[in-house]
Each structure stands twice: as structure tokens, then as C-alpha cells.
Design a protein around this motif. Structure first.
Motif, PDB file in Angstrom:
ATOM      1  N   THR A 166       0.779  -1.263   0.099  1.00 16.99           N
ATOM      2  CA  THR A 166       0.057   0.100  -0.010  1.00 16.99           C
ATOM      3  C   THR A 166       1.007   1.383  -0.105  1.00 16.99           C
ATOM      4  OG1 THR A 166      -1.627  -1.258   1.255  1.00 16.99           O
ATOM      5  CG2 THR A 166      -2.029   1.354   1.149  1.00 16.99           C
ATOM      6  N   ASN A 167       0.732   2.100  -0.954  1.00 19.50           N
ATOM      7  CA  ASN A 167       1.381   3.405  -0.995  1.00 19.50           C
ATOM      8  C   ASN A 167       2.915   3.096  -1.640  1.00 19.50           C
ATOM      9  OD1 ASN A 167      -0.759   5.040  -0.147  1.00 19.50           O
ATOM     10  ND2 ASN A 167      -0.011   4.446   2.184  1.00 19.50           N
ATOM     11  N   SER A 168       3.029   2.171  -2.128  1.00 17.17           N
ATOM     12  CA  SER A 168       4.350   2.139  -2.893  1.00 17.17           C
ATOM     13  C   SER A 168       4.239   2.677  -4.596  1.00 17.17           C
ATOM     14  CB  SER A 168       4.887   0.467  -3.100  1.00 17.17           C
ATOM     15  OG  SER A 168       3.935  -0.304  -3.776  1.00 17.17           O
ATOM     16  N   THR A 169       5.410   3.098  -4.849  1.00 19.92           N
ATOM     17  CA  THR A 169       5.393   3.674  -6.143  1.00 19.92           C
ATOM     18  C   THR A 169       4.959   2.608  -7.201  1.00 19.92           C
ATOM     19  OG1 THR A 169       7.152   5.331  -5.402  1.00 19.92           O
ATOM     20  CG2 THR A 169       6.603   4.972  -7.757  1.00 19.92           C
ATOM     21  N   PRO A 170       3.936   2.669  -8.012  1.00 22.58           N
ATOM     22  CA  PRO A 170       3.495   1.820  -9.207  1.00 22.58           C
ATOM     23  C   PRO A 170       4.963   1.612  -9.857  1.00 22.58           C
ATOM     24  CG  PRO A 170       2.090   3.320  -9.102  1.00 22.58           C
ATOM     25  CD  PRO A 170       3.348   3.764  -8.257  1.00 22.58           C
ATOM     26  N   LEU A 171       5.065   0.113 -10.144  1.00 19.29           N
ATOM     27  CA  LEU A 171       6.375  -0.549 -10.786  1.00 19.29           C
ATOM     28  C   LEU A 171       6.450  -0.081 -12.277  1.00 19.29           C
ATOM     29  CD1 LEU A 171       6.190  -4.080  -9.518  1.00 19.29           C
ATOM     30  CD2 LEU A 171       7.384  -2.066  -8.404  1.00 19.29           C
ATOM     31  N   ARG A 172       5.303   0.139 -12.988  1.00 16.31           N
ATOM     32  CA  ARG A 172       5.377   0.357 -14.231  1.00 16.31           C
ATOM     33  C   ARG A 172       5.957   1.901 -14.378  1.00 16.31           C
ATOM     34  NH1 ARG A 172       2.400  -0.944 -19.115  1.00 16.31           N
ATOM     35  NH2 ARG A 172       1.093  -2.255 -17.830  1.00 16.31           N
ATOM     36  N   ARG A 173       5.859   2.680 -13.637  1.00 19.10           N
ATOM     37  CA  ARG A 173       6.372   4.052 -13.586  1.00 19.10           C
ATOM     38  C   ARG A 173       7.808   3.878 -13.247  1.00 19.10           C
ATOM     39  NH1 ARG A 173       3.925   7.908  -9.211  1.00 19.10           N
ATOM     40  NH2 ARG A 173       5.904   8.578  -8.776  1.00 19.10           N
ATOM     41  N   LEU A 174       8.363   3.049 -12.974  1.00 22.00           N
ATOM     42  CA  LEU A 174       9.706   3.055 -12.460  1.00 22.00           C
ATOM     43  C   LEU A 174      10.707   2.206 -13.453  1.00 22.00           C
ATOM     44  CD1 LEU A 174       9.416   2.765  -8.649  1.00 22.00           C
ATOM     45  CD2 LEU A 174      10.324   4.699  -9.820  1.00 22.00           C
ATOM     46  N   TYR A 175      10.016   1.593 -14.284  1.00 19.35           N
ATOM     47  CA  TYR A 175      10.722   0.529 -15.222  1.00 19.35           C
ATOM     48  C   TYR A 175      11.566   1.248 -16.301  1.00 19.35           C
ATOM     49  CZ  TYR A 175      11.771  -3.853 -17.996  1.00 19.35           C
ATOM     50  OH  TYR A 175      12.190  -4.713 -18.498  1.00 19.35           O
TER      51      TYR A 175
END
Length: 368
Positions: free
Chosen positions: A235-244
Motif C-alpha cells: 500500500t502506497n508503494s510507487t507503481p512498478l510500471r512508472r519506474l521501469y
């Protein structure tokens, strides 16, 4: 001053204490270190012949082979002490094929001999390469990621290019692949490279990753295996796709996850911990997956059960090509051998044919 028996006794005690402190104690400690190193070498002997740098450019045999997966170990002792890795191998009756260790940008210069020590023992090196000063880590969890000197913008602007280039040239000089697990767990808040911390901006993580990757490419370090490794989502972690950073900049995708961390003390199986994040990853990349950090607590006496469940689940995830156990004590004793039952459970799982493949320096990382 009169010479008295008590004063002579005090002087003799002082002399003996100095002699012990500066002569005996260091010698005893050194003998202990040598004995521990000898025991580790007996379990993980440095017998693998290392090829020249040119060989790394022509590696063909995939590691791991199709249908296989590796089991590795991550220790806190790093490349100078293989005691924890040897304890893991002895307790699980499995020789780890990958050896992971941390290196931070503030203190750790490139050291070919350190990597050679790993490779010579038949283990592929994986460097958890951390852009921060770990010695200045704040005790308050919310402040761990606050180190302005290591903001992502400084990496993007080239402030660390000389340091990055020294590693790139060093890796290029080796005759075997080295996994670079750069700036891991970036979807959290507890490191200076996380976009949620350190006044970092949205999109800067991807920019920084690609910048470092291009420096390695320019140096000819094509034997670097790029491991993009977030924490399991929460919960509240940064979405993975945005960091790939994109498939062109990543070779293996990794995940960190533990049963027993703060807030997750209740029993959660391997499937419960990892499946949601594995499904999230598969929405945007098909790269091979590695569990780059995993461990389980034995506080409730269920570590052996958890390990058995992990090995039961792994064959259902054929895209998971490797698992690296965190063989260290950090807040919790994550080491496999906290109980005979846990060691036996891991040994039973590791004995499967799926994990029976040696790492060879001349091999190439499996990319599909």
C-alpha cells in the motif's frame, strides 16, 4: 615514590594487560579469522578457472539453462569472508550458484580481485550497487532516504560519471558476467534513489538508470547483467510500471520479499507475498524473474513450513529463473540454519533436479 608490593603488582598487571591487548588478542583474532576462512574454503574452494576478458564477449551456454533455476545467497560479509555462504552451503547441502553482496558509491571502489574471489568459487557475482553512503544511514526509518548528495538528479547530471565509468571499465575487463543490481527497492521510500524520498522527481529514476547503463555500454561492459529489482508492492508503494527503465535497459527483473518484516509478522506464504507483484510485473515486461532477496522468520516456529511452501510454489512460476536467500542477521535472523528443521526443508527443496546446474564463468545469462 616508595616501591611497595601493591604498586609492583599494579605495574605487572598493566604490563600483562598491554601485552595481551597488543600481542595476544590480535594474534588470537587473526588465528580465528584464518581458521574460519579455511573452513569456508573447504566448503567453497576457489577452484574454478577464470577466462580472459575476450571470453565474456563470446559466451554462449545459457545460465540457467532452459528448465533450470539457480539458488543463490546474499550475505552481509561480502567478498572478503565466505563464512556465511559456506554455512548456507553446509546446512542446505547446496552450493550456491550466485553470490550477492552490497557495494555503496561512497566507499566501495571497483575491485577485480574481490569479484574474482567469487567467480573462482563457482558463483556468479551479483552486486547490489547502492548510490548512497550506507554509513550515514539514519536510524529513523522515514529519514533513511534523505541524503541530498545522492539525489537522482545528480546522477542524471553526470556528477558521478567518473565513479560509474571506473566500474564500467572494470567490469569490461573481466572474463565472465557480473550482475548489476542497481538502486534496488526503488518503489519504496527508504533509500535516497527512491522517488518518494530525497526531493527526487517523477521520472528521474528511469533517467538515472538509463544514464548509468549508457556509460557501461560506452565502456564495452556488455558482460554486465542488469537486474532491476523493486520491493514487492505494498500500500502506497510507487507503481512498478512508472519506474521501469524499459526492456532495452534490463536483463533480469528482481523482487525482494520477506515473511516476518515489520507490519507483516503474521504468516504469509511465498505465494501470498510474491504473486500480486509477479502479476503486476507481467503487465509490462516478459523479462526473466529473479527473487533477489528472500527470507523468513522463525519467531513463530514456521520457517521450515514456509521454506517447504516456497519450493512447492516455485515450479508453478516457470519464469522465475533464480532465488537468492538472505543469509544474514538484520533486525531478524534470516539465515537458513536457525533450526535443523529449516535447514532440512531447504536441503530437501534444493535437491530437486531443477536446481542442479553449476555456474560456469564462460556461460551467458539467460535473457528469455
Amino acid at each position: 615514590m616508595r616501591v611497595t608490593a601493591p604498586r609492583v603488582l599494579v605495574l605487572l598487571c598493566a604490563v600483562v594487560l598491554c601485552w595481551y591487548t597488543f600481542q595476544v588478542a590480535p594474534d588470537v583474532a587473526d588465528r580465528g579469522r584464518r581458521a574460519a576462512a579455511a573452513r569456508a574454503d573447504a566448503v567453497l574452494p576457489p577452484t574454478t578457472r577464470l577466462p580472459g576478458a575476450e571470453a565474456a564477449r563470446h559466451a554462449t551456454a545459457p545460465f540457467p539453462a532452459p528448465g533450470k533455476a539457480f539458488l543463490g545467497v546474499f550475505t552481509s560479509q561480502g567478498t572478503h569472508d565466505f563464512t556465511e555462504a559456506a554455512d548456507f552451503a553446509r546446512g542446505t547441502r547446496h552450493r550456491p550458484q550466485v553470490f550477492e553482496f552490497s557495494a555503496d558509491w561512497a566507499h566501495d571502489r571497483f575491485d577485480a580481485k574481490a569479484l574474482d574471489r567469487v567467480a573462482a568459487r563457482g558463483m556468479m557475482p551479483m552486486v547490489a550497487w547502492e548510490p548512497w553512503d550506507h554509513r550515514e544511514e539514519a536510524e529513523e526509518p522515514k529519514l533513511r532516504g534523505e541524503q541530498p548528495a545522492y539525489r537522482l538528479s545528480r546522477i542524471v547530471d553526470g556528477d558521478f560519471d567518473a565513479y560509474v565509468r571506473s566500474w564500467a571499465r572494470g567490469i569490461a575487463s573481466l572474463g565472465y558476467p557480473v550482475a548489476i543490481r542497481l538502486a534496488h527497492e526503488m518503489n519504496g521510500y527508504w533509500y535516497p534513489w527512491c522517488e518518494q524520498s530525497n526531493d527526487n522527481g517523477r521520472g528521474e529514476y528511469v533517467e538515472a538508470w538509463r544514464h548509468v547503463h549508457r556509460i557501461f555500454d560506452a565502456a564495452g561492459a556488455h558482460n554486465a547483467v542488469w537486474v532491476w529489482s523493486p520491493n514487492i508492492s505494498y500500500t502506497n508503494s510507487t507503481p512498478l510500471r512508472r519506474l521501469y527503465p524499459g526492456d532495452a535497459y534490463v536483463d533480469w527483473v528482481g523482487l525482494s520479499g520477506y515473511y516476518g518484516t515489520a507490519g507483516k509478522e503474521n504468516y504469509q506464504s511465498f505465494e501470498a507475498l510474491f504473486t500480486p507483484s509477479l502479476e503486476e510485473l507481467r503487465r509490462f515486461t516478459r523479462k526473466p524473474l529473479v527473487i533477489t532477496e528472500v527470507g523468513a522468520t522463525d519467531a513463530a516456529g514456521r520457517k521450515a513450513e514456509w521454506i517447504t511452501g516456497m519450493f512447492r510454489a516455485l515450479p508453478r512460476h516457470r519464469d522465475v529463473i533464480g532465488v537468492i536467500w538472505y543469509q544474514a542477521v538484520k533486525e531478524i535472523d534470516w539465515r537458513v540454519g536457525t533450526s535443523p528443521a529449516a535447514s532440512a526443508a531447504f536441503a530437501a527443496g534444493a535437491s530437486a533436479a531443477r536446481y542442479q546446474q553449476r555456474w560456469e564463468p564462460g556461460g551467458a545469462p539467460r535473457l528469455r
